[in-house]
Design a protein around this motif. Structure first.
Motif, PDB file in Angstrom:
ATOM      1  N   GLY A 478       0.975  -1.326  -0.052  1.00  0.00           N
ATOM      2  CA  GLY A 478       0.106  -0.168   0.033  1.00  0.00           C
ATOM      3  C   GLY A 478       0.698   1.337   0.133  1.00  0.00           C
ATOM      4  O   GLY A 478       1.955   1.112   0.016  1.00  0.00           O
ATOM      5  N   PRO A 479       0.235   2.567   0.229  1.00  0.00           N
ATOM      6  CA  PRO A 479       0.983   3.678   0.163  1.00  0.00           C
ATOM      7  C   PRO A 479       1.732   3.629   1.302  1.00  0.00           C
ATOM      8  O   PRO A 479       1.644   3.077   2.706  1.00  0.00           O
ATOM      9  CB  PRO A 479      -0.222   4.843   0.391  1.00  0.00           C
ATOM     10  CG  PRO A 479      -1.377   4.013  -0.578  1.00  0.00           C
ATOM     11  CD  PRO A 479      -1.151   2.629   0.131  1.00  0.00           C
ATOM     12  N   GLU A 480       2.917   4.624   1.433  1.00  0.00           N
ATOM     13  CA  GLU A 480       3.738   4.857   2.538  1.00  0.00           C
ATOM     14  C   GLU A 480       3.052   5.419   3.512  1.00  0.00           C
ATOM     15  O   GLU A 480       2.432   6.339   3.359  1.00  0.00           O
ATOM     16  CB  GLU A 480       4.999   5.566   2.183  1.00  0.00           C
ATOM     17  CG  GLU A 480       5.817   5.594   3.121  1.00  0.00           C
ATOM     18  CD  GLU A 480       7.069   6.356   2.836  1.00  0.00           C
ATOM     19  OE1 GLU A 480       8.322   6.610   3.706  1.00  0.00           O
ATOM     20  OE2 GLU A 480       7.401   6.744   1.643  1.00  0.00           O
ATOM     21  N   VAL A 481       3.185   4.860   4.814  1.00  0.00           N
ATOM     22  CA  VAL A 481       2.358   5.145   5.867  1.00  0.00           C
ATOM     23  C   VAL A 481       3.176   6.364   6.329  1.00  0.00           C
ATOM     24  O   VAL A 481       4.486   6.642   6.762  1.00  0.00           O
ATOM     25  CB  VAL A 481       2.299   4.406   7.117  1.00  0.00           C
ATOM     26  CG1 VAL A 481       1.544   4.774   8.138  1.00  0.00           C
ATOM     27  CG2 VAL A 481       1.659   3.083   6.511  1.00  0.00           C
ATOM     28  N   LYS A 482       2.317   7.750   6.550  1.00  0.00           N
ATOM     29  CA  LYS A 482       3.058   8.910   7.120  1.00  0.00           C
ATOM     30  C   LYS A 482       3.458   8.750   8.573  1.00  0.00           C
ATOM     31  O   LYS A 482       2.466   8.124   9.308  1.00  0.00           O
ATOM     32  CB  LYS A 482       2.041   9.998   6.897  1.00  0.00           C
ATOM     33  CG  LYS A 482       1.552  10.237   5.406  1.00  0.00           C
ATOM     34  CD  LYS A 482       0.615  11.318   5.280  1.00  0.00           C
ATOM     35  CE  LYS A 482       0.600  11.601   3.588  1.00  0.00           C
ATOM     36  NZ  LYS A 482      -0.338  12.857   3.717  1.00  0.00           N
ATOM     37  N   GLN A 483       4.432   9.208   8.870  1.00  0.00           N
ATOM     38  CA  GLN A 483       4.709   9.153  10.330  1.00  0.00           C
ATOM     39  C   GLN A 483       4.245  10.450  11.277  1.00  0.00           C
ATOM     40  O   GLN A 483       4.027  10.254  12.425  1.00  0.00           O
ATOM     41  CB  GLN A 483       6.234   9.006  10.668  1.00  0.00           C
ATOM     42  CG  GLN A 483       6.801   7.776   9.798  1.00  0.00           C
ATOM     43  CD  GLN A 483       6.268   6.472  10.656  1.00  0.00           C
ATOM     44  OE1 GLN A 483       6.067   6.255  11.691  1.00  0.00           O
ATOM     45  NE2 GLN A 483       5.805   5.638   9.408  1.00  0.00           N
ATOM     46  N   GLU A 484       4.254  11.347  10.684  1.00  0.00           N
ATOM     47  CA  GLU A 484       3.651  12.437  10.859  1.00  0.00           C
ATOM     48  C   GLU A 484       2.147  12.600  10.841  1.00  0.00           C
ATOM     49  O   GLU A 484       1.622  12.938   9.585  1.00  0.00           O
ATOM     50  CB  GLU A 484       4.320  13.955  10.461  1.00  0.00           C
ATOM     51  CG  GLU A 484       5.669  13.956  10.724  1.00  0.00           C
ATOM     52  CD  GLU A 484       6.199  14.150  12.089  1.00  0.00           C
ATOM     53  OE1 GLU A 484       5.124  14.838  13.169  1.00  0.00           O
ATOM     54  OE2 GLU A 484       7.046  13.793  12.665  1.00  0.00           O
ATOM     55  N   ARG A 485       1.187  12.430  11.642  1.00  0.00           N
ATOM     56  CA  ARG A 485      -0.159  12.111  11.580  1.00  0.00           C
ATOM     57  C   ARG A 485      -0.675  12.412  12.856  1.00  0.00           C
ATOM     58  O   ARG A 485      -0.273  12.173  13.863  1.00  0.00           O
ATOM     59  CB  ARG A 485      -0.660  10.847  10.941  1.00  0.00           C
ATOM     60  CG  ARG A 485      -0.027   9.611  11.741  1.00  0.00           C
ATOM     61  CD  ARG A 485      -0.490   8.418  11.082  1.00  0.00           C
ATOM     62  NE  ARG A 485      -0.011   7.326  12.083  1.00  0.00           N
ATOM     63  CZ  ARG A 485      -0.669   7.056  13.086  1.00  0.00           C
ATOM     64  NH1 ARG A 485      -1.812   7.696  13.532  1.00  0.00           N
ATOM     65  NH2 ARG A 485      -0.276   5.900  13.718  1.00  0.00           N
TER      66      ARG A 485
END
Length: 544
Positions: A478-485
C-alpha cells in the motif's frame, strides 16, 4: 461486604470474649474474696492453736519450776499440782498432764516398788532398754486418771526416736518442745496421730544442769484441732493440720469439708519450739456463681442478636450492591453501545463512500456499478448482523474476520490472506475483535493496502497457551504510511477500548511499509460468559 460470613462471626466472638472476660473478672473477684476469707480464717485458727499450745506450755513451765524444787515427786504432790490448775475436763484439747522421771538401770526395781506401793499394782518399764541406752524416761503419772491413760504407765518414751529427739531438744533449749507425729501409747484399736509437748525439769548443780525428768502433755491431733475450731465457731471451710519437720509434711488432722477445691491458703505456725502448717480451703464447686451465670447467658443472647442483625444488614447490603452494580453495568453498556453505534454509523458511511468510489472506478457500465455497490453494501450489512445478532453464542474467529473483510474480498486488485485454526470466541470478545478488524479494514480502505491496487493484507492467528489467541494483522503493497499524522478515534478505539474489553494489550504499529497490529484475544469457557448472555437476554435487575 468483603467478608459477609466472617464479620458476624467476628462480632459474635468479640461479644462472647467480652462476656468471658467479664465472667472471668467476676469469678476472679469471687476467688479473691474467698481467698481473703480463707486468710482470715487461717489466721484465726492459727491464733487459736497457738493459744491452746501456749496455755499448755505455761502450765508445763509452772510444773517444771515446782518439781525442780522437790527431791522426789510423789503421786500425791503431782495430783495436787494438777488439781490446783483448775482445768476444764477436756484439758483444752490435751490428753492431760504427765510426769516422766529419768530412771537409770539400777533404779528400775525401786521405781517399780514405789509404783506398787502407790497403786497397789506393780508396774514394769517397757520396752526393755537397748544396749547403749543410758536411762529410761517412763510414764509415771498421767492425769486424768482414766482407763485409757493407764495404758501408757511404764512406757519408756526415751526408747522411741521421735519422742527422744523432742526430749533432747527440750533439754538443750530448756523450754517446752513438741515432738513430731506419733501415735500415743494409750490409743486403742484405731490409733490416731498425735504429738507431745515436753518441758524438762532441771536441777541446777555446780557441775551443771542435771536432768531430773519431764513434765509433758500428750495431744490427740484431731481433738487438739477440734478444740481450737470450737473457739472460732463453725464455718463452711475445711482445715488440715500438718507436722512440718525436715522439709516434709505429715497430715495430723483435718476437719470440715473433705474436698479441698482450688481455693486454699497455707500458713506456717510455730509453737512449742516446733514448726507446723495449717491449710484452710473452701469446698470446690464446678458451677459458676449466679451473677456469672446470668452474665454469661445475657452475653450469649446479645451476641446471637447482634450476629443476626449484622447478617441481615450484610445480606441487604449485598442485594443493594448487586442492584446498583447491575444498573451501573446496564448504563455502561448502553453508553458504550451508543458510542459504538455512532462510530459504526460514521465508519459504515465512510466504507460506503469508499466502496462507491472503488466500484465506480472499476465499473465500465452503470449496471456493473450498481451490481458491485449492491454486493459490497450487503456484505457490510452481513458483518453487522454477524457481530450484533449472533444470539450471544460463540463465533469462529475466521467468520468474524471474513464478515468484516467481505466487502473487499471480491476485488481482484487486492489480496487478503487468512490463516489460523477454527477457534471459537465469546460474544463480547467476538464483538471486540470485529470492531478492531473493522477499524483496521476501514483505515486500510482509506489510507492503506486496500486503498490501492496490488495491496495485500495477511491475517494469521494461533492459539498460544490454550486460553489465548494471538492474531497478527500485516499490510503490505500500500501507500507509504505517514509518520507525522494526527491521532484518530480509530487508534484510541483499538488501543484503549478494544484492549480493555479483551483484557490484553494491543500492539498497533504504523510502520512506513504498512500498518501492523498484534492482538491477544482470550479463549473463554461457556460458563465464563453464560451469565452475561443471560443478563443481556433478560434485561432484568436482581431482586432486592
Amino acid at each position: 461486604m468483603e467478608y459477609p460470613r466472617a464479620i458476624p462471626l467476628a462480632l459474635f466472638a468479640l461479644v462472647m470474649m467480652i462476656t468471658g472476660l467479664s465472667v472471668f473478672a467476676m469469678e476472679r473477684g469471687e476467688d479473691r474474696r474467698t481467698e481473703a476469707m480463707l486468710i482470715a480464717r487461717a489466721e484465726s485458727v492459727s491464733s487459736a492453736l497457738e493459744r491452746r499450745a501456749n496455755a499448755n506450755s505455761s502450765y508445763l513451765r509452772a510444773g517444771a519450776a515446782l518439781f525442780a524444787t522437790l527431791d522426789d515427786v510423789p503421786r500425791s504432790r503431782f495430783d495436787r499440782f494438777v488439781s490446783e490448775l483448775r482445768l476444764d475436763s477436756d484439758y483444752r484439747g490435751a490428753e492431760g498432764f504427765g510426769w516422766a522421771p529419768v530412771v537409770r538401770r539400777s533404779e528400775f526395781a525401786a521405781w517399780s516398788d514405789a509404783r506398787e506401793s502407790e497403786n497397789s499394782l506393780r508396774t514394769q518399764i517397757f520396752p526393755a532398754l537397748v544396749p547403749g541406752q543410758p536411762f529410761a524416761v517412763p510414764v509415771t503419772f498421767l492425769q486424768p486418771d482414766t482407763e485409757r491413760n493407764r495404758r501408757a504407765l511404764g512406757f519408756d518414751m526415751y526408747s522411741e526416736t521421735v519422742r527422744r529427739q523432742a526430749m533432747q531438744e527440750a533439754f538443750r533449749d530448756l523450754r517446752p518442745t513438741a515432738s513430731g507425729q506419733v501415735v500415743l501409747v494409750q490409743e486403742g484399736a484405731a490409733p490416731e496421730p498425735g504429738f507431745l509437748i515436753y518441758m524438762p525439769v532441771v536441777v541446777r548443780e555446780e557441775a551443771g544442769p542435771r536432768l531430773k525428768g519431764f513434765i509433758y502433755s500428750p495431744f490427740n491431733a484431731a481433738d487438739f484441732l477440734g478444740s481450737a475450731l470450737e473457739l472460732e465457731g463453725a464455718s463452711d471451710f475445711g482445715v488440715r493440720f500438718y507436722d512440718a519437720v525436715d522439709g516434709k509434711e505429715q497430715l495430723l488432722a483435718s476437719a470440715g469439708v473433705e474436698d479441698g477445691g482450688k481455693n486454699k491458703v497455707r500458713q506456717g505456725i510455730r509453737f512449742a519450739n516446733h514448726r507446723w502448717v495449717l491449710e484452710v480451703y473452701a469446698p470446690s464447686t464446678s458451677a459458676l456463681s449466679t451473677l456469672s451465670l446470668l452474665t454469661l447467658l445475657f452475653g450469649l443472647m446479645v451476641a446471637l442478636l447482634l450476629m443476626m442483625v449484622v447478617r441481615l444488614l450484610t445480606q441487604q447490603a449485598f442485594e443493594d450492591d448487586a442492584a446498583i452494580s447491575w444498573f451501573a453495568e446496564q448504563a455502561s453498556i448502553r453508553n458504550s453501545l451508543t458510542r459504538e453505534l455512532n462510530h459504526r454509523v460514521k465508519n459504515t458511511l465512510a466504507n460506503v463512500l469508499s466502496i462507491v468510489a472503488l466500484t465506480r472506478r472499476r465499473a465500465s457500465s452503470l449496471d456493473e456499478f450498481a451490481d458491485g455497490i449492491d454486493g459490497r453494501i450487503r456484505a457490510l450489512s452481513a458483518t453487522h448482523d454477524l457481530l450484533t445478532h449472533s444470539d450471544w453464542g460463540t463465533t469462529p474467529v475466521r467468520a468474524v474476520i471474513e464478515a468484516e473483510l467481505a466487502p473487499y474480498a471480491r476485488d481482484s486488485e487486492r489480496m487478503l490472506n487468512l490463516d489460523g485454526p477454527d477457534s471459537e470466541l465469546a460474544p463480547n470478545d467476538a464483538l471486540s475483535l470485529g470492531l478492531a478488524i473493522h477499524e483496521l479494514a476501514t483505515n486500510a480502505a482509506k489510507y492503506g493496502a486496500l486503498s490501492v491496487p496490488g495491496g495485500r493484507i495477511d491475517i494469521r492467528w494461533q492459539e498460544v497457551d490454550g486460553n489465548t489467541i494471538r492474531l497478527d494483522w500485516a499490510e503490505s503493497g500500500g501507500p507509504e504510511v505517514k509518520q507525522e499524522r494526527a491521532r484518530g478515534f480509530g487508534t484510541d478505539l483499538i488501543e484503549k477500548i478494544v484492549a480493555h474489553e479483551l483484557g490484553r494489550p494491543v500492539d498497533l504499529r504504523f510502520d512506513p511499509e504498512g500498518v501492523k497490529c498484534t492482538m491477544l484475544v482470550p479463549l473463554r469457557q461457556p460458563t465464563d460468559f453464560s451469565l452475561r448472555a443471560r443478563d443481556a437476554g433478560e434485561e432484568k435487575p436482581p431482586a432486592s
